[in-house]
Design an enzyme around this catalytic site. Structure first.
Site, PDB file in Angstrom:
ATOM      1  N   GLU A  33      23.817 -21.801   2.013  1.00  0.00           N
ATOM      2  CA  GLU A  33      25.160 -21.657   1.432  1.00  0.00           C
ATOM      3  C   GLU A  33      25.410 -20.205   1.035  1.00  0.00           C
ATOM      4  OE1 GLU A  33      26.356 -24.798  -1.534  1.00  0.00           O
ATOM      5  OE2 GLU A  33      24.320 -25.448  -1.075  1.00  0.00           O
ATOM      6  N   TYR A  34      24.363 -19.595   0.461  1.00  0.00           N
ATOM      7  CA  TYR A  34      24.483 -18.201   0.063  1.00  0.00           C
ATOM      8  C   TYR A  34      24.824 -17.347   1.286  1.00  0.00           C
ATOM      9  CZ  TYR A  34      23.253 -13.676  -2.054  1.00  0.00           C
ATOM     10  OH  TYR A  34      23.289 -12.392  -2.519  1.00  0.00           O
ATOM     11  N   ASP A  35      24.081 -17.601   2.367  1.00  0.00           N
ATOM     12  CA  ASP A  35      24.300 -16.817   3.583  1.00  0.00           C
ATOM     13  C   ASP A  35      25.707 -17.008   4.124  1.00  0.00           C
ATOM     14  OD1 ASP A  35      21.796 -15.846   3.399  1.00  0.00           O
ATOM     15  OD2 ASP A  35      20.905 -17.221   4.868  1.00  0.00           O
ATOM     16  N   SER A  80       1.737   7.371 -17.220  1.00  0.00           N
ATOM     17  CA  SER A  80       0.910   6.211 -16.872  1.00  0.00           C
ATOM     18  C   SER A  80       0.332   5.649 -18.163  1.00  0.00           C
ATOM     19  CB  SER A  80      -0.150   6.583 -15.857  1.00  0.00           C
ATOM     20  OG  SER A  80      -0.987   7.540 -16.409  1.00  0.00           O
ATOM     21  N   LEU A  81      -0.590   4.739 -18.044  1.00  0.00           N
ATOM     22  CA  LEU A  81      -1.112   4.059 -19.230  1.00  0.00           C
ATOM     23  C   LEU A  81      -2.596   4.330 -19.394  1.00  0.00           C
ATOM     24  CD1 LEU A  81       0.602   0.623 -18.575  1.00  0.00           C
ATOM     25  CD2 LEU A  81       1.123   2.133 -20.489  1.00  0.00           C
ATOM     26  N   GLU A 111       2.752  -7.824 -21.854  1.00  0.00           N
ATOM     27  CA  GLU A 111       3.305  -8.015 -20.509  1.00  0.00           C
ATOM     28  C   GLU A 111       2.178  -8.093 -19.477  1.00  0.00           C
ATOM     29  OE1 GLU A 111       5.952  -4.695 -19.778  1.00  0.00           O
ATOM     30  OE2 GLU A 111       6.934  -4.924 -21.715  1.00  0.00           O
ATOM     31  N   LYS A 113       0.339  -6.851 -16.211  1.00  0.00           N
ATOM     32  CA  LYS A 113       0.366  -5.584 -15.488  1.00  0.00           C
ATOM     33  C   LYS A 113       0.430  -5.906 -13.999  1.00  0.00           C
ATOM     34  CE  LYS A 113      -1.570  -1.004 -15.332  1.00  0.00           C
ATOM     35  NZ  LYS A 113      -1.979  -0.807 -13.947  1.00  0.00           N
ATOM     36  N   ASP A 115       0.588  -5.582 -10.037  1.00  0.00           N
ATOM     37  CA  ASP A 115      -0.111  -4.701  -9.113  1.00  0.00           C
ATOM     38  C   ASP A 115       0.813  -4.368  -7.944  1.00  0.00           C
ATOM     39  OD1 ASP A 115      -2.046  -3.184  -8.058  1.00  0.00           O
ATOM     40  OD2 ASP A 115      -3.332  -4.826  -7.422  1.00  0.00           O
ATOM     41  N   TYR A 225      10.570  -3.097 -16.589  1.00  0.00           N
ATOM     42  CA  TYR A 225       9.804  -3.145 -17.841  1.00  0.00           C
ATOM     43  C   TYR A 225       9.947  -1.955 -18.775  1.00  0.00           C
ATOM     44  CZ  TYR A 225       6.596  -0.909 -14.513  1.00  0.00           C
ATOM     45  OH  TYR A 225       6.053  -0.117 -13.547  1.00  0.00           O
ATOM     46  N   LYS A 289       2.581  -2.973 -25.682  1.00  0.00           N
ATOM     47  CA  LYS A 289       3.415  -1.860 -26.127  1.00  0.00           C
ATOM     48  C   LYS A 289       3.907  -2.134 -27.530  1.00  0.00           C
ATOM     49  CE  LYS A 289       5.135  -1.659 -21.407  1.00  0.00           C
ATOM     50  NZ  LYS A 289       6.263  -1.940 -20.525  1.00  0.00           N
ATOM     51  N   LYS A 313      -7.606  -3.926 -18.906  1.00  0.00           N
ATOM     52  CA  LYS A 313      -8.106  -4.205 -17.551  1.00  0.00           C
ATOM     53  C   LYS A 313      -8.839  -5.543 -17.516  1.00  0.00           C
ATOM     54  CE  LYS A 313      -6.971  -0.650 -15.120  1.00  0.00           C
ATOM     55  NZ  LYS A 313      -6.279  -0.750 -13.853  1.00  0.00           N
ATOM     56  N   CYS A 407     -30.038   6.385  15.623  1.00  0.00           N
ATOM     57  CA  CYS A 407     -28.603   6.221  15.380  1.00  0.00           C
ATOM     58  C   CYS A 407     -28.084   5.080  16.265  1.00  0.00           C
ATOM     59  CB  CYS A 407     -27.871   7.511  15.709  1.00  0.00           C
ATOM     60  SG  CYS A 407     -26.071   7.314  15.721  1.00  0.00           S
ATOM     61  N   CYS A 410     -25.538   6.811  19.097  1.00  0.00           N
ATOM     62  CA  CYS A 410     -25.982   7.710  20.171  1.00  0.00           C
ATOM     63  C   CYS A 410     -27.488   7.652  20.410  1.00  0.00           C
ATOM     64  CB  CYS A 410     -25.545   9.139  19.864  1.00  0.00           C
ATOM     65  SG  CYS A 410     -26.410   9.834  18.436  1.00  0.00           S
ATOM     66  N   CYS A 425     -27.824  10.799  11.110  1.00  0.00           N
ATOM     67  CA  CYS A 425     -28.001  11.041  12.531  1.00  0.00           C
ATOM     68  C   CYS A 425     -27.911  12.554  12.714  1.00  0.00           C
ATOM     69  CB  CYS A 425     -26.890  10.320  13.298  1.00  0.00           C
ATOM     70  SG  CYS A 425     -26.650  10.935  14.965  1.00  0.00           S
ATOM     71  N   CYS A 430     -22.735  13.396  18.268  1.00  0.00           N
ATOM     72  CA  CYS A 430     -22.670  11.927  18.252  1.00  0.00           C
ATOM     73  C   CYS A 430     -21.197  11.531  18.257  1.00  0.00           C
ATOM     74  CB  CYS A 430     -23.357  11.421  16.987  1.00  0.00           C
ATOM     75  SG  CYS A 430     -23.109   9.663  16.674  1.00  0.00           S
TER      76      CYS A 430
HETATM   77  S1  IVH Z   1       4.890   0.550 -18.575  1.00  0.00           S
HETATM   78  C1  IVH Z   1       4.747   4.528 -20.401  1.00  0.00           C
HETATM   79  N1  IVH Z   1       4.624  -1.983 -17.940  1.00  0.00           N
HETATM   80  O1  IVH Z   1       1.177   0.480 -14.352  1.00  0.00           O
HETATM   81  C2  IVH Z   1       4.467   3.221 -19.809  1.00  0.00           C
HETATM   82  N2  IVH Z   1       3.757  -0.356 -16.441  1.00  0.00           N
HETATM   83  O2  IVH Z   1      -0.776   2.563 -15.323  1.00  0.00           O
HETATM   84  C3  IVH Z   1       4.767   3.196 -18.377  1.00  0.00           C
HETATM   85  N3  IVH Z   1       2.739  -1.288 -14.426  1.00  0.00           N
HETATM   86  O3  IVH Z   1       2.867   3.389 -13.433  1.00  0.00           O
HETATM   87  C4  IVH Z   1       4.555   1.977 -17.659  1.00  0.00           C
HETATM   88  N4  IVH Z   1       3.103  -3.399 -14.907  1.00  0.00           N
HETATM   89  O4  IVH Z   1       3.537   1.241 -12.197  1.00  0.00           O
HETATM   90  C5  IVH Z   1       4.385  -0.705 -17.579  1.00  0.00           C
HETATM   91  N5  IVH Z   1       4.482  -4.244 -17.492  1.00  0.00           N
HETATM   92  C6  IVH Z   1       4.246  -2.988 -17.133  1.00  0.00           C
HETATM   93  C7  IVH Z   1       3.593  -2.668 -15.925  1.00  0.00           C
HETATM   94  C8  IVH Z   1       3.362  -1.319 -15.614  1.00  0.00           C
HETATM   95  C9  IVH Z   1       2.596  -2.550 -14.014  1.00  0.00           C
HETATM   96  C10 IVH Z   1       2.271  -0.098 -13.675  1.00  0.00           C
HETATM   97  C11 IVH Z   1       3.295   1.005 -13.553  1.00  0.00           C
HETATM   98  C12 IVH Z   1       2.663   2.224 -14.174  1.00  0.00           C
HETATM   99  C13 IVH Z   1       1.225   1.867 -14.210  1.00  0.00           C
HETATM  100  C14 IVH Z   1       0.587   2.560 -15.396  1.00  0.00           C
END
Ligand code: IVH
Length: 667
Positions: A33-35, A80-81, A111, A113, A115, A225, A289, A313, A407, A410, A425, A430
């Site tokens: 329907e959306y389409d 980054s974190l 939150e 994280k 990937d 985020y 955070k 982690k 090796c 070769c 080697c 090689c």
């Molecule tokens: S906050 C200052 N929230 O993780 C904080 N990052 O290692 C900036 N990532 O570059 C990022 N999930 O690409 C935030 N819920 C989340 C995330 C997140 C994944 C990634 C993001 C960032 C990296 C930091």
């Protein structure tokens, strides 16, 4: 109803369905329907081209392929974190925050994280203007054309509940769901294209397409985020910010949760780790955070990461499987690496079929044999490791494994250099070594020759079309056209890519040569030291090299060895004769600290040691690890100890971090 009205109505209906689907997770119509609504809008717009706007849902794949990515500077750096590797480090994080805020029971937003890939979306007056990758945190690539194809990203903000501010910069993660990834790989296979290794690689590859029609076919998702720069509206805390994002139609992860204190952190982390395999997408940890924005400001940021947030982690994931065979791979430096061929096993979102066994010593230490059942571990993107053998499951026919003395490629004799654990080697001709050297030469951080993949290098070497790096520069289009998998157009592109790669830098070229122990960083150090002068570098001595900070006897020795081989000299000269050129090396002629030695001690607040050292060296100064009579200044960070005492005993000037900055500014 006239067309103009119907067009407006259709756009609103479609936007509303997107909102229900991507933000509320509560669709009310079927895809079909959306389409059909979208097709109706397309046909009306075709009849009324003047009524087409850039934010119309029909414009997701509006743009044509681009020839290269432009760049976009982030108005606020994308940091980054910092990581917490275990629960104790999460508790320690909460301790630092409590101390920094002088408060107990701090409230955090928890939150998952994701990937995937961090991106920034910029909305002006509610319209999606452009979007970029994180890049180096300061400048990213302009991937607007690709981001527009992601249906979860509204091309204009929903304003039913909340007006759109003049400027809204949003950060989020683009990712691929596990089931979408499965479908995508099946489709790749059907089209005889190679499968993606994992959802993250697939997402990254999709966002870096020059042609948005390809990206549009990839099942990309996004969760938002964080904020970049925002004008016209203020938020007191992260919870209300994320809430507003949802109102504007921007998808936010439904798993986010407010938690309190260290208990809240560890509980959420544990919970998510337990559930990680059941989530519809891959996550590699948790993010916590500080919720209140004033408190975030009070805590501030370090150079690369905010003090108010941390990434928790997950432990590496493990599984058991059987070793069917052990292969010996030969690298570009001749190193023989044993690789276990495994019964395929699914760990952390990917099917693992290989694990490195490193070297003979490791095989003996862990007593790894063909036929063994082993425990495998995979952490992040690293190659899976064999942790241990499960001896109870060993069949009675196994025997200790010994890497063969010749090796496998070769048949040349191998040797084990003194003090090393790796067998090598000794035949520099090689074929596997030649292939490895050429692949390295063409790789991203080296000469970055697009289109010179493993399969093509294999053919070129097997058919004796190239024996050495410099042979690349004389390859002709008609030779390349005869190779399997390479049509006329690709052959032409490859010749052009090879030709373009000749315009390079000294550092890239030195790295590309594949001199052992000379990585990307050392290549840059050498570039600086020799100001891009290759002759000077070729005629260097061990003493010269060892005098360079960061270069030790091992690197010095391998560099000298490399240049003592006339065939290497000749190969490099050929490259230059074929037109390899280096960009001028920028040297800072303003060197006010020349001849002065600085020692950093204690921990710096605003810079990492490495950054401070780079600033210093750029201005001609030298950083040393130990205080002596030769030291001119000691910069004392917090927690400075014995070096500070020694400096004051010797009567050396001691500066605070601030005073050091002033000195740099005024230099
Ligand atoms: S906050 C200052 N929230 O993780 C904080 N990052 O290692 C900036 N990532 O570059 C990022 N999930 O690409 C935030 N819920 C989340 C995330 C997140 C994944 C990634 C993001 C960032 C990296 C930091």
């Amino acid at each position: 109803m006239n067309s103009e009205k119907r067009i407006a109505e259709l756009r609103e209906i479609l936007q509303d369905h997107n909102y229900r689907y991507y933000v509320m997770d509560d669709p009310t119509i079927a895809d079909g329907e959306y389409d059909s609504l979208l097709r109706e809008l397309q046909s009306l717009e075709r009849e009324n081209p003047k009524l087409v706007t850039s934010d119309s849902p029909t414009q997701r794949v509006g743009s044509h392929p681009v020839s290269e990515f432009g760049t976009i500077k982030h108005r606020i750096p994308m940091l980054s974190l910092a990581n917490a590797m275990n629960e104790a480090e999460l508790v320690a994080f909460d301790g630092r925050i409590q101390k920094g805020l002088d408060q107990e029971s701090v409230i955090y937003m928890a939150e998952p994280k994701l990937d995937g890939l961090g991106v920034e979306l910029v909305y002006e007056n509610g319209i999606f203007i452009h979007g970029s990758t994180r890049g180096d945190g300061f400048t990213g690539e302009d991937i607007t054309h690709n981001l527009k194809t992601i249906r979860g990203i509204p091309l204009s903000l929903r304003t039913n509940d909340l007006p759109a501010p003049p400027l809204l910069e949003i950060r989020g993660e683009v990712f691929i769901r596990k089931n979408d990834f499965k479908d995508l790989n099946e489709k790749q296979e059907l089209n005889e294209k190679s499968a993606f290794a994992n959802p993250r690689n697939a997402a990254a590859g999709s966002l870096r397409q020059l042609d948005p029609t390809i990206t549009a076919e990839r099942p990309l998702s996004i969760y938002c985020y964080e904020a970049g720069m925002i004008n016209g509206v203020e938020f007191v805390d992260h919870a209300s910010f994320l809430d507003s994002l949802k109102k504007w139609g921007l998808p936010v992860n439904p798993f986010i949760k407010i938690v309190t204190g260290s208990k809240g952190l560890t509980q959420f982390h544990q919970e998510l780790e337990d559930r990680r395999n059941d989530l519809p997408y891959e996550i590699d940890g948790t993010v916590f955070k500080v919720n209140n924005y004033n408190k975030r400001d009070d805590l501030g940021t370090r150079s690369r990461s905010p003090r108010w947030a941390i990434a928790g982690k997950f432990k590496a994931q493990q599984a058991t499987t059987v070793i069917h065979d052990i292969d010996i791979q030969v690298g570009r430096t001749g190193a023989l690496t044993p690789v276990a061929k495994l019964e395929p096993v699914y760990i952390a979102g990917v099917t693992v079929t290989n694990a490195t066994l490193h070297n003979q010593d490791e095989i003996i230490r862990k007593d790894i044999r063909i036929g063994d059942t082993v425990l495998i571990e995979r952490a992040g993107d690293v190659i899976p490791k064999v942790m241990k053998v499960i001896k109870e499951k060993r069949p009675n026919w196994t025997k200790p494994f010994q890497i063969p003395s010749a090796c496998p490629v070769c048949q040349h004799e191998t040797h084990r250099p003194e003090g090393e654990v790796i067998l090598r080697c000794g035949n520099i001709s090689c074929p596997r070594q030649i292939k490895g050297r050429i692949q390295h030469f063409a790789s991203k951080l080296a000469l970055d020759i697009d289109g010179l993949g493993e399969k093509i290098v294999d053919q070129l070497v097997n058919e004796d079309l190239i024996q050495s790096i410099d042979d690349l520069f004389v390859l002709k289009q008609d030779t390349l056209e005869k190779l399997d998998r390479l049509g006329e157009k690709s052959a032409e592109n490859l010749v052009e890519a090879i030709s373009n790669s000749k315009d390079t830098t000294f550092a890239r070229f030195i790295y590309a040569l594949g001199i052992r122990n000379v990585g990307e960083h050392i290549a840059k150090v050498l570039e600086k030291q020799y100001s891009g002068n290759l002759t000077e570098f070729q005629n260097t001595t061990v003493e010269d090299l060892e005098a360079i900070d960061e270069i030790g006897p091992i690197v010095a020795e391998t560099v000298i060895q490399f240049w003592s081989d006339d065939s290497n000299k000749k190969m490099v000269q050929n490259c230059l004769d074929y037109g390899v050129r280096f960009a001028d090396v920028e040297v800072n002629l303003h060197q006010p600290f020349a001849g002065q030695t600085f020692v950093f001690t204690g921990s710096l607040q605003q810079l990492t040691r490495k950054e401070a050292k780079d600033i210093l060296e750029d201005l001609g100064g030298k950083a040393s690890g130990a205080v002596s009579e030769k030291t001119d200044f000691v910069i004392a960070g917090s927690g400075a100890g014995s070096k500070l005492k020694k400096a004051s005993d010797l009567g050396i000037s001691i500066l605070t971090e601030e005073e050091f900055f002033d000195k740099v500014k005024n230099a």
